[in-house]
Each structure stands twice: as C-alpha cells, then as structure tokens.
Design a protein around this motif. Sequence first.
Motif, mmCIF file in Angstrom:
data_model
loop_
_atom_site.group_PDB
_atom_site.id
_atom_site.type_symbol
_atom_site.label_atom_id
_atom_site.label_comp_id
_atom_site.label_asym_id
_atom_site.label_seq_id
_atom_site.Cartn_x
_atom_site.Cartn_y
_atom_site.Cartn_z
ATOM 1 N N ILE A 15 0.426 -0.969 -0.407
ATOM 2 C CA ILE A 15 0.341 -0.120 -0.102
ATOM 3 C C ILE A 15 0.776 1.384 0.159
ATOM 4 N N PHE A 16 1.363 1.245 0.459
ATOM 5 C CA PHE A 16 3.069 2.361 0.754
ATOM 6 C C PHE A 16 3.583 2.675 -0.486
ATOM 7 N N ALA A 17 4.131 2.003 -1.067
ATOM 8 C CA ALA A 17 4.695 1.620 -2.162
ATOM 9 C C ALA A 17 3.845 2.017 -3.710
ATOM 10 N N GLY A 18 2.414 1.271 -3.322
ATOM 11 C CA GLY A 18 1.515 1.837 -4.456
ATOM 12 C C GLY A 18 0.248 3.058 -4.638
ATOM 13 N N ASP A 19 0.549 2.781 -3.208
ATOM 14 C CA ASP A 19 -0.463 4.598 -2.869
ATOM 15 C C ASP A 19 -2.309 3.985 -3.547
ATOM 16 N N PRO A 20 -2.697 2.645 -3.431
ATOM 17 C CA PRO A 20 -3.914 2.058 -4.078
ATOM 18 C C PRO A 20 -5.683 3.530 -2.993
ATOM 19 N N GLU A 21 -6.296 3.149 -3.889
ATOM 20 C CA GLU A 21 -7.716 3.775 -3.506
ATOM 21 C C GLU A 21 -7.941 3.024 -2.526
ATOM 22 N N ILE A 22 -9.114 3.176 -1.812
ATOM 23 C CA ILE A 22 -9.706 2.790 -0.783
ATOM 24 C C ILE A 22 -10.688 1.252 -1.547
ATOM 25 N N GLY A 23 -10.720 1.015 -3.161
ATOM 26 C CA GLY A 23 -10.624 -0.173 -3.536
ATOM 27 C C GLY A 23 -10.111 -1.256 -3.588
ATOM 28 N N PHE A 24 -9.068 -1.274 -3.092
ATOM 29 C CA PHE A 24 -7.540 -1.777 -3.688
ATOM 30 C C PHE A 24 -7.859 -2.907 -1.714
ATOM 31 N N LEU A 25 -8.682 -2.849 -0.999
ATOM 32 C CA LEU A 25 -9.399 -2.909 -0.277
ATOM 33 C C LEU A 25 -10.540 -4.859 -0.456
ATOM 34 N N LEU A 26 -11.089 -4.075 -1.942
ATOM 35 C CA LEU A 26 -12.233 -5.353 -2.097
ATOM 36 C C LEU A 26 -11.195 -6.248 -2.910
ATOM 37 N N MET A 27 -10.516 -4.978 -3.909
ATOM 38 C CA MET A 27 -10.172 -5.850 -5.422
ATOM 39 C C MET A 27 -8.445 -5.349 -4.586
#
Length: 162
Positions: free
Chosen positions: A121-133
């Motif tokens: 997560i810190f490397a890619g800085d994804p959105e909250i949707g990362f939690l689901l997908m």
Amino acid sequence: MLSYFTRLQPTASARSVTLAGLGSLVAIASLALITDTTNLSLMMAPFGASCVLLFSVPNSPLSQPANVIGGHILSAIIGLSLRALLPDVWWAAGLAVGIAIAAMAALRITHPPAGANPLVIFAGDPEIGFLLMPVLSGAGILVAGATVFHRLSGTPYPMRKP
C-alpha cells in the motif's frame, strides 16, 4: 554457528511436495486468469506467500481461513488508513507494518504474508477500493480454492476444533 542452519522442518513426502506445488500453481494461475479475462485486479505479491502456507502447511493455525482472509483485510485496512493519515516518510511504512502485526496477534488472526500488505500500500498508494479488489476478493478466492483442492486431494482443510 552451524546450529543456525539446522532444518527443523520435517522431511515432506513426495506426495505433499507435489500437492503443495500443484495447489499453488492452480491458485495463482486462477487469480491471474480471472485478472486477465475480467480486467479485475486480483493479484498482489503477498498472495504468493499465502500459497506457501495454504498448500505447504494447511494445518497450521496461520493457514486457516479466518487468518488468511482476516489477516489480509485487517492489515490492508491499517495500511490504507495510515497511508491516508501519515506523511510519505521513512518511518510510516514501518509503523503500519508494526501496527498490522500487533493487531493480527491481538485478534488471533495472524497470517504472516498479510504483514506485507502495508508495504504494498505504501509503495503503490492505492485507493480504498484496494480493500475489495484485490485484498478481500483475492484472499477469498485463495481460501475457496485451497478448500476445494485439499478436499479433492484428501487433505483435511480447514482444521476443525476437536
């Protein structure tokens, strides 16, 4: 000094070695196939490590569905929260990993590969949707696949309380 290199893991049978490799191959290939055919991102590096536990040591407490799914979700929530709250500085990812590991231990859902989720997560800085997908969906697919695979191969999974 040589005692540090003593292998304490018991020798595995040819059958269990083959099943571990085959199960991991099928599980990761399935995630990759779903990703390719649906354009839904289900892959992340920690899932490869989850397969080590799911298919090599399926009776370990760390390999059980609550640990795999719960550990991945919890550590991703912590990683996403701290990434949103903290500056992008050298200590922030370490703090997120430390809190994720402590939280998994406190809730008795430790799954070592999930400790890497805050780093992803810190490397890619994804959105909250990362939690689901990919986190929830991918972990769920891996557990479902491991359950079917182990039932077909005659290996007990998940563990049942005595």
